[in-house]
Design a protein around this motif. Structure first.
Motif, PDB file in Angstrom:
ATOM      1  N   GLY A 418     -15.785   3.364   6.119  1.00 53.11           N
ATOM      2  CA  GLY A 418     -16.624   3.407   7.315  1.00 53.11           C
ATOM      3  C   GLY A 418     -16.174   2.329   8.273  1.00 53.11           C
ATOM      4  O   GLY A 418     -15.017   1.914   8.252  1.00 53.11           O
ATOM      5  N   GLN A 419     -17.131   1.838   9.111  1.00 51.13           N
ATOM      6  CA  GLN A 419     -16.735   0.742   9.983  1.00 51.13           C
ATOM      7  C   GLN A 419     -17.705  -0.421   9.836  1.00 51.13           C
ATOM      8  O   GLN A 419     -18.822  -0.270   9.325  1.00 51.13           O
ATOM      9  N   LEU A 420     -17.215  -1.598  10.281  1.00 51.15           N
ATOM     10  CA  LEU A 420     -17.904  -2.852   9.972  1.00 51.15           C
ATOM     11  C   LEU A 420     -19.396  -2.819  10.307  1.00 51.15           C
ATOM     12  O   LEU A 420     -20.229  -3.195   9.482  1.00 51.15           O
ATOM     13  N   ASN A 421     -19.738  -2.312  11.508  1.00 55.13           N
ATOM     14  CA  ASN A 421     -21.150  -2.395  11.922  1.00 55.13           C
ATOM     15  C   ASN A 421     -22.068  -1.482  11.115  1.00 55.13           C
ATOM     16  O   ASN A 421     -23.279  -1.591  11.192  1.00 55.13           O
ATOM     17  N   GLU A 422     -21.494  -0.583  10.303  1.00 54.74           N
ATOM     18  CA  GLU A 422     -22.369   0.283   9.490  1.00 54.74           C
ATOM     19  C   GLU A 422     -22.316  -0.079   8.001  1.00 54.74           C
ATOM     20  O   GLU A 422     -22.854   0.642   7.156  1.00 54.74           O
ATOM     21  N   LEU A 423     -21.689  -1.222   7.696  1.00 59.65           N
ATOM     22  CA  LEU A 423     -21.522  -1.596   6.285  1.00 59.65           C
ATOM     23  C   LEU A 423     -22.850  -1.619   5.496  1.00 59.65           C
ATOM     24  O   LEU A 423     -22.952  -0.979   4.438  1.00 59.65           O
ATOM     25  N   PRO A 424     -23.912  -2.291   6.004  1.00 62.04           N
ATOM     26  CA  PRO A 424     -25.169  -2.333   5.226  1.00 62.04           C
ATOM     27  C   PRO A 424     -25.749  -0.942   4.969  1.00 62.04           C
ATOM     28  O   PRO A 424     -26.236  -0.662   3.870  1.00 62.04           O
ATOM     29  N   GLN A 425     -25.635  -0.079   5.987  1.00 59.36           N
ATOM     30  CA  GLN A 425     -26.185   1.279   5.803  1.00 59.36           C
ATOM     31  C   GLN A 425     -25.393   2.040   4.736  1.00 59.36           C
ATOM     32  O   GLN A 425     -25.956   2.792   3.941  1.00 59.36           O
ATOM     33  N   LEU A 426     -24.068   1.837   4.719  1.00 56.31           N
ATOM     34  CA  LEU A 426     -23.238   2.551   3.726  1.00 56.31           C
ATOM     35  C   LEU A 426     -23.614   2.098   2.313  1.00 56.31           C
ATOM     36  O   LEU A 426     -23.712   2.915   1.395  1.00 56.31           O
ATOM     37  N   VAL A 427     -23.826   0.792   2.154  1.00 54.25           N
ATOM     38  CA  VAL A 427     -24.189   0.265   0.830  1.00 54.25           C
ATOM     39  C   VAL A 427     -25.486   0.911   0.365  1.00 54.25           C
ATOM     40  O   VAL A 427     -25.600   1.360  -0.778  1.00 54.25           O
ATOM     41  N   GLU A 428     -26.427   0.990   1.316  1.00 52.04           N
ATOM     42  CA  GLU A 428     -27.731   1.534   0.951  1.00 52.04           C
ATOM     43  C   GLU A 428     -27.668   3.038   0.701  1.00 52.04           C
ATOM     44  O   GLU A 428     -28.115   3.539  -0.323  1.00 52.04           O
ATOM     45  N   LYS A 429     -27.036   3.733   1.659  1.00 48.62           N
ATOM     46  CA  LYS A 429     -27.012   5.192   1.581  1.00 48.62           C
ATOM     47  C   LYS A 429     -26.315   5.680   0.301  1.00 48.62           C
ATOM     48  O   LYS A 429     -26.789   6.597  -0.363  1.00 48.62           O
ATOM     49  N   TYR A 430     -25.198   5.049  -0.043  1.00 45.82           N
ATOM     50  CA  TYR A 430     -24.437   5.519  -1.219  1.00 45.82           C
ATOM     51  C   TYR A 430     -24.781   4.743  -2.476  1.00 45.82           C
ATOM     52  O   TYR A 430     -24.140   4.915  -3.503  1.00 45.82           O
ATOM     53  N   GLU A 431     -25.814   3.914  -2.348  1.00 45.75           N
ATOM     54  CA  GLU A 431     -26.303   3.149  -3.509  1.00 45.75           C
ATOM     55  C   GLU A 431     -25.158   2.499  -4.267  1.00 45.75           C
ATOM     56  O   GLU A 431     -24.962   2.711  -5.467  1.00 45.75           O
ATOM     57  N   ILE A 432     -24.377   1.733  -3.523  1.00 42.98           N
ATOM     58  CA  ILE A 432     -23.203   1.092  -4.118  1.00 42.98           C
ATOM     59  C   ILE A 432     -23.654  -0.003  -5.084  1.00 42.98           C
ATOM     60  O   ILE A 432     -24.517  -0.817  -4.773  1.00 42.98           O
ATOM     61  N   LYS A 433     -23.064   0.068  -6.262  1.00 40.24           N
ATOM     62  CA  LYS A 433     -23.456  -0.876  -7.322  1.00 40.24           C
ATOM     63  C   LYS A 433     -22.283  -1.793  -7.667  1.00 40.24           C
ATOM     64  O   LYS A 433     -21.121  -1.513  -7.379  1.00 40.24           O
ATOM     65  N   SER A 434     -22.592  -2.863  -8.374  1.00 44.67           N
ATOM     66  CA  SER A 434     -21.588  -3.812  -8.847  1.00 44.67           C
ATOM     67  C   SER A 434     -20.882  -3.205 -10.076  1.00 44.67           C
ATOM     68  O   SER A 434     -21.539  -2.473 -10.825  1.00 44.67           O
ATOM     69  N   PRO A 435     -19.610  -3.453 -10.313  1.00 47.42           N
ATOM     70  CA  PRO A 435     -18.728  -4.281  -9.505  1.00 47.42           C
ATOM     71  C   PRO A 435     -18.134  -3.507  -8.333  1.00 47.42           C
ATOM     72  O   PRO A 435     -17.683  -2.379  -8.493  1.00 47.42           O
ATOM     73  N   SER A 436     -18.183  -4.142  -7.177  1.00 46.40           N
ATOM     74  CA  SER A 436     -17.624  -3.509  -5.982  1.00 46.40           C
ATOM     75  C   SER A 436     -16.924  -4.543  -5.117  1.00 46.40           C
ATOM     76  O   SER A 436     -17.290  -5.726  -5.140  1.00 46.40           O
ATOM     77  N   LEU A 437     -15.946  -4.067  -4.382  1.00 50.23           N
ATOM     78  CA  LEU A 437     -15.247  -4.924  -3.420  1.00 50.23           C
ATOM     79  C   LEU A 437     -15.519  -4.411  -2.019  1.00 50.23           C
ATOM     80  O   LEU A 437     -15.710  -3.210  -1.822  1.00 50.23           O
ATOM     81  N   ILE A 438     -15.497  -5.336  -1.071  1.00 49.86           N
ATOM     82  CA  ILE A 438     -15.587  -4.924   0.333  1.00 49.86           C
ATOM     83  C   ILE A 438     -14.249  -5.279   0.979  1.00 49.86           C
ATOM     84  O   ILE A 438     -13.817  -6.434   0.918  1.00 49.86           O
ATOM     85  N   VAL A 439     -13.605  -4.271   1.540  1.00 47.74           N
ATOM     86  CA  VAL A 439     -12.338  -4.521   2.222  1.00 47.74           C
ATOM     87  C   VAL A 439     -12.588  -4.359   3.722  1.00 47.74           C
ATOM     88  O   VAL A 439     -13.123  -3.335   4.162  1.00 47.74           O
TER      89      VAL A 439
END
Ligand SMILES: C[S@@+](CC[C@H](N)C(=O)[O-])C[C@H]1O[C@@H](n2cnc3c(N)ncnc32)[C@H](O)[C@@H]1O
Length: 486
Positions: A418-439
């Motif tokens: 995605g893009q930087l300004n939507e990062l928090p929404q992506l984490v929430e929407k796709y329920e991203i869990k640990s372990p994860s990296l942000i590039v």
């Protein structure tokens, strides 16, 4: 090598000596010394032979040699001064595949006798392959000189020690180093031979406590095939393995079967083994002389506290080695089709922790927000909002591509682009869990083009899950597949 030196067990084996003179008497003594059952064939015998024969159970055949005399013997020695007779003996023996030695006649012999130093059970045999027996005897004299007197008793002791050593030490290396130490000590001081077996073993063990070692090993990001050959070899030999939560079951299955496994990561009920406890365990196990592996996800020197653990080991004089592993950034980026550098987009990479030791935000956001670099945030999931806000606030373009890579390199890998300004929404929407990296960086978007890992799932910015073709590459509506069908 014209001759193979072997030692033959002659006890109770039937040996024939043809001859009845001085040479025959010498050979007879050798054979009796080896406990052979001896028969002599000769029309007449010297007094010496007759005397020996009387003392021992020797069969004397008072006849001229004929080939039938050979029958049933294991080994034959021709010791007459008549070459014709010796030749007859040799031919008859060879026809029946019986080993034959004709004294001082290489040509007629199928075996020859070396010069021997007898400190039974130790035997030292010197052979000149029949070329220079006198030289062999001279060498024997010189060696005799060098040998310590107590050699015979040393061998007796070693024989008695053998079953106990076998029981006490499990590895060949340990058994060998004990024997080397014992022999060396006994040669230097024969009093060592007076100690009984148990006390000598105890004494040795007190003096030679095995030295423990800690291997700090990187297990890579998840895929067990990303273990290095060196780490695999080490975990297969370790006595104890202290492992983190990020080390997968598939990797633990490769650990030596009877090794002790200790989980020092986050436990099911969120209990941590405190770092101090882990450090102490490493020291305790190593001080017991064990081979200890500290197995960490990724690379032990990248956000792995490897340095802190080694400092503690150094303080306690524990030997260690470090085996690097593939760090999550390298592994996850590779398996998501994100080249961390690219000549058009990123000239440097920054590995950044989202979880600092102290809670205050001390990262240099000005420099992190610079364009032309790729940022990889480890442990950044919980602080995704702060990362987004800080980067944008310090000048990074809000539309900079980002990738979230969850459980990278495993069959459960998910990559969300995605893009930087939507990062928090992506984490929430796709329920991203640990372990994860942000590039963060332009290269993140290349996953749409370069993704290849068939087991992984790629979710692109338009919220569409991208299907993979047979080669693992993503199929895009308006582009040709990456690998052409040929
Ligand atoms: C304590 S750090 C250890 C890093 C490790 N020493 C390395 O070199 O990869 C743990 C963080 O690494 C990242 N990480 C480790 N394995 C990962 C994986 N398979 N997929 C995504 N992120 C991973 C996550 O950000 C996780 O929170």
């Amino acid at each position: 090598m014209d001759y193979l030196p072997i030692t033959v067990q002659m006890k109770s084996r039937h040996c024939l000596i043809v001859g009845g003179g001085e040479v025959a008497a010498r050979k007879l003594k050798h054979m009796l010394h080896a406990d052979a059952k001896v028969t002599l064939v000769s029309p007449e015998y010297t007094d010496e032979v007759l005397e020996i024969a009387e003392k021992h159970e020797i069969r004397l055949v008072h006849e001229v040699f004929s080939p039938e005399h050979i029958n049933g013997f294991y080994l034959v020695i021709a010791a007459t001064d008549d070459r014709m007779v010796n030749r007859q003996v040799s031919i008859a023996a060879q026809q029946q595949n019986i080993w034959v030695n004709v004294v001082d006649d290489l040509e007629l012999s199928t075996f020859i006798m070396p010069a021997v130093i007898d400190r039974s059970p130790l035997l030292i045999a010197i052979s000149s392959s029949g070329v220079a027996p006198v030289l062999a005897r001279k060498i024997r004299e010189k060696i005799e000189w060098l040998l310590p007197d107590a050699l015979g008793s040393l061998l007796e002791r070693l024989k008695l020690l053998r079953p106990k050593v076998k029981k006490k030490f499990s590895s060949l290396k340990e058994k060998r180093s004990f024997s080397e130490w014992y022999i060396e000590s006994a040669i230097q001081d024969s009093k060592v031979l007076e100690k009984n077996e148990d006390s000598i073993l105890e004494f040795y063990q007190q003096q030679h406590k095995p030295e423990g070692i800690v291997y700090l090993v990187g297990a890579g990001p998840g895929d067990p095939e990303l273990l290095t050959i060196k780490s695999l070899k080490i975990i297969q030999k370790a006595d104890v393995v202290l492992y983190d939560a990020l080390v997968s079951q598939e990797i633990l299955q490769r650990v030596r079967k009877d090794a002790t496994l200790v989980h020092v990561g986050k436990r099911a009920k969120c209990h941590y083994v405190h770092q101090d406890q882990t450090n102490q365990m490493l020291v305790d196990y190593a001080q017991q002389g064990l081979s200890v592996v500290r197995l960490k996800g990724g690379d032990p020197f990248i956000f792995g506290r490897g340095g802190e653990e080694l400092q503690f080991l150094t303080q306690h004089n524990i030997r260690y080695e470090v085996v690097p592993g593939i760090t999550a950034a390298a592994g996850c980026a590779a398996y998501s089709g994100i080249p961390l550098t690219h000549r058009d987009h990123a000239q440097s990479i920054r590995f950044v922790t989202g979880h600092e030791k102290s809670s205050k935000n001390s990262l240099d956001w000005n420099s992190l927000a610079q364009a032309g670099q790729t940022l990889v945030f480890y442990m950044g999931l919980m602080r995704n909002q702060q990362i987004t806000d800080s980067l944008i606030k310090h000048g990074r373009n809000p539309s900079t591509p980002v990738a979230l890579i969850e459980k990278g390199t495993t069959k459960n890998q998910r990559t969300v682009i995605g893009q930087l300004n939507e990062l928090p929404q992506l984490v929430e929407k796709y329920e991203i869990k640990s372990p994860s990296l942000i590039v963060v960086g332009e290269v993140a978007e290349l996953a749409n083009e370069l993704d290849w890992f068939k087991d992984g799932e790629l979710i692109s910015s338009n919220n569409k899950i991208v299907a993979k073709n047979d080669f693992g590459a993503t199929e895009r509506d308006n582009r040709l597949p990456l690998v052409a069908n040929v």
